[in-house]
Design a protein around this motif. Structure first.
Motif: not given
Ligand code: EPU
Length: 453
Positions: A38, A42, A111-112, A137, A141, A143, A145, A181, A324-325, A347-348, A351, A384, A407
């Motif tokens: 992660n 990036k 998702r990157i 999981i 979304p 939104d 971003h 966050p 969460t991981d 967080v999710y 999951r 959630l 995970r």
């Molecule tokens: N969320 C929204 N809208 C958005 C973005 C996120 O509602 O535009 C919500 C998500 O649905 C979730 C929460 O915000 O409920 C947190 O999501 P976050 O954006 O923090 O997660 P992410 O950036 O998609 C990264 C890691 C995940 C890790 C989470 C939390 C990467 C590629 N992925 O995901 O890693 O669980 O942060 O720390 O960096 C994993 O490694 O298995 C994994 C899923």
């Protein structure tokens, strides 16, 4: 063990997806953890922002890195091996727009790609992002971003196969408050703001160690970023950035996974490369659950201190909370704790589905899809939230199980290794998306398994 060839040789789609695991033996030995999935992915995207080549070190050999590498390459970035094993040199000198077909080939794989938006808009004035993938999981979304990108002045056009973005007037600094966050949205803002005109103020930012490491990468490139208490980050946009030379932060999610494997199988594992500071919260829970650890300059030893293990109550949360991981392998260990443990996933929204297969193996886990009312919670209850109530200790027995996500999948393998008898675990390819040299590491720890499909 009847394995043939190296871990890399097993990446062919027809082989390496099904394991037959004979459990009931402790895992003992050493595993090395490299750069964090992660962060490394990036930092690779950040290389697009530099005028000169970047070098990233300790890049893990995982599928997500391959996806990002390939997406960079179709955009004209040259990616080559660096001056030491595990290093990559990323040169954006010939960066260009990519064709739809080339980009679309990456749809659904990770998702990157959403993080390419800001850098591509700066570089080319436009970007096309394919439909995203990643683990199933929850809704996951984007939104936050897209709202942030609109704030910077981007025009966002959602199309059937992806998202087309343009910035005819360039991007300008923005005032953004995230509703939550989010790790990804914070990275989106950082990667966009560093080259936007003017100052960006980001409130309610994620502050995970991987984000701090990305800030370090961007500072090496010439960015001006400061952070303040209460999750506020200021970014002063600059006209030009140059390449970086950076050694990736270690993968604390992988380190925590192996630590839980030692707990669940009653083994002893030295995780070389693991560091205390980024794992403080995990280590506290590890100790409370009945594990013990020794921290050295090279890594951390993990083992069980008591049998049965002790029950705990854990809430997953953003940093510095319990990640969460980390909950999935921990839940496997908690099936061996004497009493009732509760894991709140905040967080999710989806999951804890992986626990159904653990029940099939003999665990006693009840999932409350809307969380548990009336149970003390340190962090504010989220809409959630779900909760898993784990009652133990329960002996686990082998079963046929199908990996649901990264995970959860790792947790299944650990459960199968802890269980008496033989398990057949399918869809293991997903695990190798995030765990480098997974089979080689299991072998090094004495796991008794065969690749059977
Ligand atoms: N969320 C929204 N809208 C958005 C973005 C996120 O509602 O535009 C919500 C998500 O649905 C979730 C929460 O915000 O409920 C947190 O999501 P976050 O954006 O923090 O997660 P992410 O950036 O998609 C990264 C890691 C995940 C890790 C989470 C939390 C990467 C590629 N992925 O995901 O890693 O669980 O942060 O720390 O960096 C994993 O490694 O298995 C994994 C899923």
């Amino acid at each position: 063990m009847t394995l043939v060839g190296s871990d890399e040789a097993r990446t062919a789609p027809t082989l390496g997806d099904v394991l037959e695991i004979r459990g009931g033996h402790p895992l003992r030995g050493q595993v090395d953890v490299k750069g964090a999935k992660n962060l490394a992915t990036k930092a690779m995207v950040a290389s697009l922002l530099g005028e000169t080549p970047s070098t990233l070190r300790d890049v893990p050999e995982i599928r997500d890195v391959e996806v990002v590498r390939s997406l960079l390459e179709v955009h004209g970035v040259s990616v080559s091996e660096g001056d030491e094993p595990g290093s990559l040199v990323l040169d954006p000198a010939l960066a260009k727009s990519a064709g739809f077909e080339e980009i679309d080939a990456h749809a659904g794989s990770s998702r990157i790609p959403i993080l390419f938006c800001g850098p591509l808009l700066h570089l080319l004035g436009q970007a096309f992002i394919p439909d995203l993938g990643g683990c199933r999981i929850g809704d996951r979304p984007i939104d936050f971003h897209l709202d942030a990108l609109r704030n910077f002045g981007a025009i966002v056009d959602k199309q059937p196969n992806g998202i087309r973005l343009s910035a005819p007037e360039g991007l300008h600094g923005a005032n953004i408050e995230l509703p939550y966050p989010s790790v990804g949205a914070t990275e989106q803002v950082l990667l966009t703001a560093v080259r936007a005109k003017g100052v960006t103020e980001l409130r309610n930012a994620a502050i995970e160690p991987e984000i701090m490491d990305l800030i370090g990468v961007l500072q090496k490139m010439g960015a001006i970023i400061s952070y303040e208490p209460n999750r506020v980050i200021f970014i002063e946009g600059v006209d030009e950035l140059h390449g970086y030379d950076h050694r990736s932060l270690f993968d604390r999610n992988e380190a925590a996974s192996w630590a839980c494997a030692a707990l669940a199988t009653d083994g002893e594992i030295f995780v070389k490369g693991a560091r205390q500071y980024e794992m403080l919260t995990f280590l506290n829970v590890f100790r409370k659950v009945g594990g013990s650890f020794d921290i050295t300059d090279e890594g951390i030893w993990f083992r069980r201190a008591t049998t049965p293990l002790k029950p705990v109550m854990v809430e997953t949360d953003v940093h510095p909370g319990f990640m969460t991981d980390w909950q999935q392998p921990l839940i496997v260990a908690l099936t061996q704790a004497g009493g009732v443990s509760i894991v709140h996933e905040t967080v999710y929204e989806n999951r804890l589905g992986f626990t159904a297969a653990l029940n099939q193996m003999g665990a006693d886990i009840v999932v409350h899809p809307k969380g548990l009312e009336g149970v003390y919670r340190r962090v504010e209850r989220r809409e959630l939230e779900q909760a898993a109530v784990i009652t133990g200790p329960t002996p686990l027995t082998g079963a046929d199980i199908v990996v649901p996500d990264l995970r959860g999948g790792y947790a299944y393998v650990i459960a199968a290794l802890a269980a008496e008898g033989t398990s057949r675990v399918s869809n293991v390819g997903i695990i190798r998306r995030g765990y480098e040299k997974f089979f080689d590491k299991l072998t090094a720890l004495g796991a008794d398994f065969d690749v059977v499909g």
